[in-house]
Design an enzyme around this catalytic site. Sequence first.
Site, PDB file in Angstrom:
ATOM      1  N   ASP A 135       0.813  -1.219   0.000  1.00 31.87           N
ATOM      2  CA  ASP A 135       0.000   0.000   0.000  1.00 31.87           C
ATOM      3  C   ASP A 135       0.846   1.269   0.000  1.00 31.87           C
ATOM      4  O   ASP A 135       2.061   1.225   0.173  1.00 31.87           O
ATOM      5  CB  ASP A 135      -0.970  -0.007   1.201  1.00 31.87           C
ATOM      6  CG  ASP A 135      -0.328  -0.551   2.485  1.00 31.87           C
ATOM      7  OD1 ASP A 135       0.903  -0.535   2.581  1.00 31.87           O
ATOM      8  OD2 ASP A 135      -1.070  -0.984   3.369  1.00 31.87           O
ATOM      9  N   GLU A 173      -9.720  -2.045   5.333  1.00 34.35           N
ATOM     10  CA  GLU A 173     -10.346  -1.789   6.621  1.00 34.35           C
ATOM     11  C   GLU A 173     -11.572  -2.688   6.809  1.00 34.35           C
ATOM     12  O   GLU A 173     -12.033  -3.323   5.853  1.00 34.35           O
ATOM     13  CB  GLU A 173     -10.747  -0.300   6.695  1.00 34.35           C
ATOM     14  CG  GLU A 173      -9.567   0.668   6.623  1.00 34.35           C
ATOM     15  CD  GLU A 173      -8.746   0.714   7.936  1.00 34.35           C
ATOM     16  OE1 GLU A 173      -8.766  -0.267   8.706  1.00 34.35           O
ATOM     17  OE2 GLU A 173      -8.074   1.740   8.160  1.00 34.35           O
ATOM     18  N   HIS A 179      -7.284  -4.734  10.147  1.00 34.94           N
ATOM     19  CA  HIS A 179      -7.035  -4.543   8.704  1.00 34.94           C
ATOM     20  C   HIS A 179      -5.759  -5.263   8.260  1.00 34.94           C
ATOM     21  O   HIS A 179      -4.833  -5.467   9.040  1.00 34.94           O
ATOM     22  CB  HIS A 179      -7.017  -3.060   8.305  1.00 34.94           C
ATOM     23  CG  HIS A 179      -5.863  -2.252   8.802  1.00 34.94           C
ATOM     24  ND1 HIS A 179      -6.002  -0.981   9.303  1.00 34.94           N
ATOM     25  CD2 HIS A 179      -4.534  -2.495   8.854  1.00 34.94           C
ATOM     26  CE1 HIS A 179      -4.826  -0.494   9.639  1.00 34.94           C
ATOM     27  NE2 HIS A 179      -3.913  -1.400   9.378  1.00 34.94           N
ATOM     28  N   ASP A 216      -7.512  -2.716  14.314  1.00 35.71           N
ATOM     29  CA  ASP A 216      -8.904  -2.985  13.937  1.00 35.71           C
ATOM     30  C   ASP A 216      -9.022  -4.199  13.015  1.00 35.71           C
ATOM     31  O   ASP A 216     -10.082  -4.470  12.462  1.00 35.71           O
ATOM     32  CB  ASP A 216      -9.542  -1.757  13.270  1.00 35.71           C
ATOM     33  CG  ASP A 216      -8.860  -1.371  11.951  1.00 35.71           C
ATOM     34  OD1 ASP A 216      -7.889  -2.053  11.540  1.00 35.71           O
ATOM     35  OD2 ASP A 216      -9.300  -0.381  11.332  1.00 35.71           O
TER      36      ASP A 216
HETATM   37  C1  F6R Z   1       1.454  -1.472   6.099  1.00 35.47           C
HETATM   38  C2  F6R Z   1       0.132  -2.106   6.168  1.00 35.47           C
HETATM   39  C3  F6R Z   1      -0.653  -2.103   7.440  1.00 35.47           C
HETATM   40  C4  F6R Z   1       0.178  -2.356   8.692  1.00 35.47           C
HETATM   41  C5  F6R Z   1      -0.710  -2.270   9.934  1.00 35.47           C
HETATM   42  C6  F6R Z   1       0.092  -2.454  11.203  1.00 35.47           C
HETATM   43  O1  F6R Z   1       2.003  -1.604   4.808  1.00 35.47           O
HETATM   44  O2  F6R Z   1      -0.307  -2.610   5.209  1.00 35.47           O
HETATM   45  O3  F6R Z   1      -1.653  -3.086   7.354  1.00 35.47           O
HETATM   46  O4  F6R Z   1       0.780  -3.609   8.610  1.00 35.47           O
HETATM   47  O5  F6R Z   1      -1.350  -1.042   9.968  1.00 35.47           O
HETATM   48  O6  F6R Z   1       0.954  -1.373  11.366  1.00 35.47           O
HETATM   49  P1  F6R Z   1       2.097  -1.392  12.443  1.00 35.47           P
HETATM   50  O7  F6R Z   1       3.034  -2.470  12.054  1.00 35.47           O
HETATM   51  O8  F6R Z   1       2.752  -0.045  12.361  1.00 35.47           O
HETATM   52  O9  F6R Z   1       1.442  -1.668  13.757  1.00 35.47           O
END
Ligand code: F6R
Length: 262
Positions: free
Chosen positions: A67, A143, A138, A136
């Site tokens: 992403d 989401e 995702h 959450d």
């Molecule tokens: C990042 C992504 C997100 C993160 C998630 C957890 O490329 O796709 O799904 O993996 O938001 O983020 P952290 O690791 O910062 O807790």
Amino acid sequence: MEIIIKKDALEGSCAAARVVARLIHEKPNAVLGLATGSTPLLLYKELIRLHNEEGFDFSRVRTFNLDEYIGLSVDHEQSYRRFMNENLFEYINIKRENTHVPDGMAEDVPTACAAYEQAIADAGGIDLQVLGIGSDGHVGFNEPTSSFASRTRIKTLTRQTVADNARFFDGDESKVPHHCITMGIGTIMDARMNLMLAFGANKAEAVAATVEGPVASIMPASILQHHPAAKLFIDEAAASQLKLAEYYRWVYDGKPDWQKDA
Ligand code: F6R
């Protein structure tokens, strides 16, 4: 889904790195799907160490990131392209033209998303996808209530994700972009292997719902229950709400070494 509970994030990340390394050893031109955020940092450090100290070769590896924020240019300090350059690509012998991150500045977002999907297909599909998980639930930036059939597209972040990610933007939620381009859940499910990493108590609830809850789009990561080769590397804190934690430990501890990294 295989649940691998390690003492801490370092042990979990090193165990995940061994799976990545084994794949690249067996398939030097492997296609990796990569994630950003706090979670994969130790995994990337271990891959860099393997390159520096053990001569691990990334020269034929190809990568696609999950992403990117819409509106952040590649040189913005919080762009995911810059994150990847600064936390992995600059320290290994990967060819920059073999690395792909969605273009957050694309003028025609739907066309850019379709081209990203086509590039993944042209590369032969993703062999191994690295995933974190949002508090959450995702995956990528899919989401809650994202379609399980979704492909790369524009998404709107939840308020919870904006609040979670404000720590990267001087703690200021107003600086966090609300829109992103993300691989879809269908894209992620097409990867031949999925490695999800989750560390810390703030992921415990999402981890328990992902592993032991119903498969439902309200908890996007729960779709991994339907993936034929999904591994979840977690620390004790992230495992703290799992009902069957003792069983997962027993299964993993009983495996022969060759199977642990497969
Ligand atoms: C990042 C992504 C997100 C993160 C998630 C957890 O490329 O796709 O799904 O993996 O938001 O983020 P952290 O690791 O910062 O807790």
